[in-house]
Write a protein that holds these residues in place. Structure first.
Motif, PDB file in Angstrom:
ATOM      1  N   LEU A   1       0.836  -1.200   0.000  1.00  0.00           N
ATOM      2  CA  LEU A   1       0.000   0.000   0.000  1.00  0.00           C
ATOM      3  C   LEU A   1       0.872   1.252   0.000  1.00  0.00           C
ATOM      4  O   LEU A   1       0.595   2.224  -0.717  1.00  0.00           O
ATOM      5  CB  LEU A   1      -0.944   0.006   1.200  1.00  0.00           C
ATOM      6  N   TRP A   2       1.909   1.234   0.820  1.00  0.00           N
ATOM      7  CA  TRP A   2       2.800   2.393   0.886  1.00  0.00           C
ATOM      8  C   TRP A   2       3.513   2.603  -0.447  1.00  0.00           C
ATOM      9  O   TRP A   2       3.589   3.718  -0.965  1.00  0.00           O
ATOM     10  CB  TRP A   2       3.817   2.230   2.002  1.00  0.00           C
TER      11      TRP A   2
ATOM     12  N   ASN B   1       1.177   9.725  -4.686  1.00  0.00           N
ATOM     13  CA  ASN B   1       1.013  10.953  -3.903  1.00  0.00           C
ATOM     14  C   ASN B   1      -0.327  11.031  -3.184  1.00  0.00           C
ATOM     15  O   ASN B   1      -0.677  12.077  -2.645  1.00  0.00           O
ATOM     16  CB  ASN B   1       1.169  12.182  -4.815  1.00  0.00           C
ATOM     17  N   ALA B   2      -1.072   9.944  -3.191  1.00  0.00           N
ATOM     18  CA  ALA B   2      -2.393   9.948  -2.564  1.00  0.00           C
ATOM     19  C   ALA B   2      -2.276   9.975  -1.042  1.00  0.00           C
ATOM     20  O   ALA B   2      -1.279   9.502  -0.466  1.00  0.00           O
ATOM     21  CB  ALA B   2      -3.182   8.720  -3.011  1.00  0.00           C
ATOM     22  N   TRP B   3      -3.327  10.493  -0.388  1.00  0.00           N
ATOM     23  CA  TRP B   3      -3.389  10.528   1.073  1.00  0.00           C
ATOM     24  C   TRP B   3      -4.040   9.271   1.637  1.00  0.00           C
ATOM     25  O   TRP B   3      -4.147   9.109   2.850  1.00  0.00           O
ATOM     26  CB  TRP B   3      -4.137  11.764   1.548  1.00  0.00           C
TER      27      TRP B   3
ATOM     28  N   PHE C   1     -16.406   7.797   0.138  1.00  0.00           N
ATOM     29  CA  PHE C   1     -15.388   8.654   0.766  1.00  0.00           C
ATOM     30  C   PHE C   1     -14.028   8.420   0.118  1.00  0.00           C
ATOM     31  O   PHE C   1     -13.278   9.370  -0.126  1.00  0.00           O
ATOM     32  CB  PHE C   1     -15.326   8.384   2.272  1.00  0.00           C
ATOM     33  N   MET C   2     -13.698   7.161  -0.189  1.00  0.00           N
ATOM     34  CA  MET C   2     -12.426   6.871  -0.853  1.00  0.00           C
ATOM     35  C   MET C   2     -12.342   7.602  -2.198  1.00  0.00           C
ATOM     36  O   MET C   2     -11.298   8.148  -2.561  1.00  0.00           O
ATOM     37  CB  MET C   2     -12.274   5.364  -1.074  1.00  0.00           C
ATOM     38  N   GLN C   3     -13.440   7.606  -2.925  1.00  0.00           N
ATOM     39  CA  GLN C   3     -13.460   8.294  -4.218  1.00  0.00           C
ATOM     40  C   GLN C   3     -13.344   9.803  -4.029  1.00  0.00           C
ATOM     41  O   GLN C   3     -12.650  10.490  -4.795  1.00  0.00           O
ATOM     42  CB  GLN C   3     -14.746   7.944  -4.963  1.00  0.00           C
ATOM     43  N   MET C   4     -13.990  10.302  -2.985  1.00  0.00           N
ATOM     44  CA  MET C   4     -13.993  11.740  -2.741  1.00  0.00           C
ATOM     45  C   MET C   4     -12.592  12.254  -2.435  1.00  0.00           C
ATOM     46  O   MET C   4     -12.214  13.353  -2.864  1.00  0.00           O
ATOM     47  CB  MET C   4     -14.943  12.059  -1.575  1.00  0.00           C
ATOM     48  N   ILE C   5     -11.813  11.470  -1.699  1.00  0.00           N
ATOM     49  CA  ILE C   5     -10.459  11.902  -1.327  1.00  0.00           C
ATOM     50  C   ILE C   5      -9.417  11.433  -2.337  1.00  0.00           C
ATOM     51  O   ILE C   5      -8.220  11.592  -2.105  1.00  0.00           O
ATOM     52  CB  ILE C   5     -10.090  11.406   0.090  1.00  0.00           C
ATOM     53  N   LYS C   6      -9.889  10.831  -3.442  1.00  0.00           N
ATOM     54  CA  LYS C   6      -8.998  10.349  -4.504  1.00  0.00           C
ATOM     55  C   LYS C   6      -7.996   9.318  -3.981  1.00  0.00           C
ATOM     56  O   LYS C   6      -6.796   9.372  -4.289  1.00  0.00           O
ATOM     57  CB  LYS C   6      -8.286  11.519  -5.185  1.00  0.00           C
TER      58      LYS C   6
END
Length: 200
Positions: free
Chosen positions: A112-113, A118-120, A159-164
């Motif tokens: 995952l890391w 660059n995603a949060w 929410f995952m989609q919203m925060i990209k």
């Protein structure tokens, strides 16, 4: 593969309605509660381990890990548990694993890391379906998650989609088998472990 210190959290705060309301994290597999099997697999991958739970807290406390109940006291789903843990974690990044996915990848955190770019946030995908409860999140997302929940929204994938958030692919669907019903638990027993109901 190196990464900064990451906190890990087991999500065991749900109502388990499809399991007859029994606490899934306390189902017995090979004479140990299911959450302990999750902890054994997750602990080597993280630098701190927390458990999100809302029931049977005295039992979970016996693990020696910090127990973090939801801040929103209406069993609002995994996002409520994630918010509580993000507010309590020591490290900037937190990885979440639900208590009912005992065979999740042993390289979950590292992969995952590595692929989050660059995603949060980055969540697991088995190349067939998404598994957003297995997710790496940055604590900077706390304000956005608070606002989302305050509006009454509960859908995790939205929410995952919203925060990209970034989907990270693990081409092994069996690794993400989750135990939602007594039937699934029974089937898992025959394939892997002896599975017994936690006594009332």
């Amino acid at each position: 593969m190196t990464h900064p210190k990451i906190s890990g959290a087991i999500l065991a705060g749900g109502l388990s309605t499809r399991m007859g309301g029994n606490d899934k994290g306390l189902l017995k597999f090979n004479n140990a509660p299911l959450y302990q099997h999750i902890a054994t697999r997750l602990q080597p991958q993280v630098h701190e381990l927390l458990i999100n739970a809302n029931r049977n807290l005295e039992i979970y406390h016996q693990s020696g890990y910090p127990i973090i109940p939801d801040i929103i006291a209406d069993f609002s789903g995994p996002l409520a548990g994630m918010l509580a843990v993000l507010k309590s974690a020591i490290h900037e990044w937190v990885v979440f694993v639900p208590c009912d996915v005992p065979n999740f990848p042993e390289n979950l955190v590292a992969k995952l890391w590595h692929y989050k770019q660059n995603a949060w946030a980055a969540y697991a995908h088995d190349c067939v379906r998404a598994h957003p409860t297995l997710v790496l999140m940055n604590r900077s997302l706390i304000p956005r998650l608070e606002s989302y929940l305050a509006l009454g929204d509960r859908k995790l994938m939205f929410f995952m989609q919203m925060i990209k958030a970034k989907a990270v692919y693990f081409p092994n669907p069996n690794a993400f088998t989750n135990l939602n019903t007594p039937e699934e638990c029974h089937n898992w027993k025959h394939r892997h472990w002896e599975c017994l109901q936690e006594p009332a």
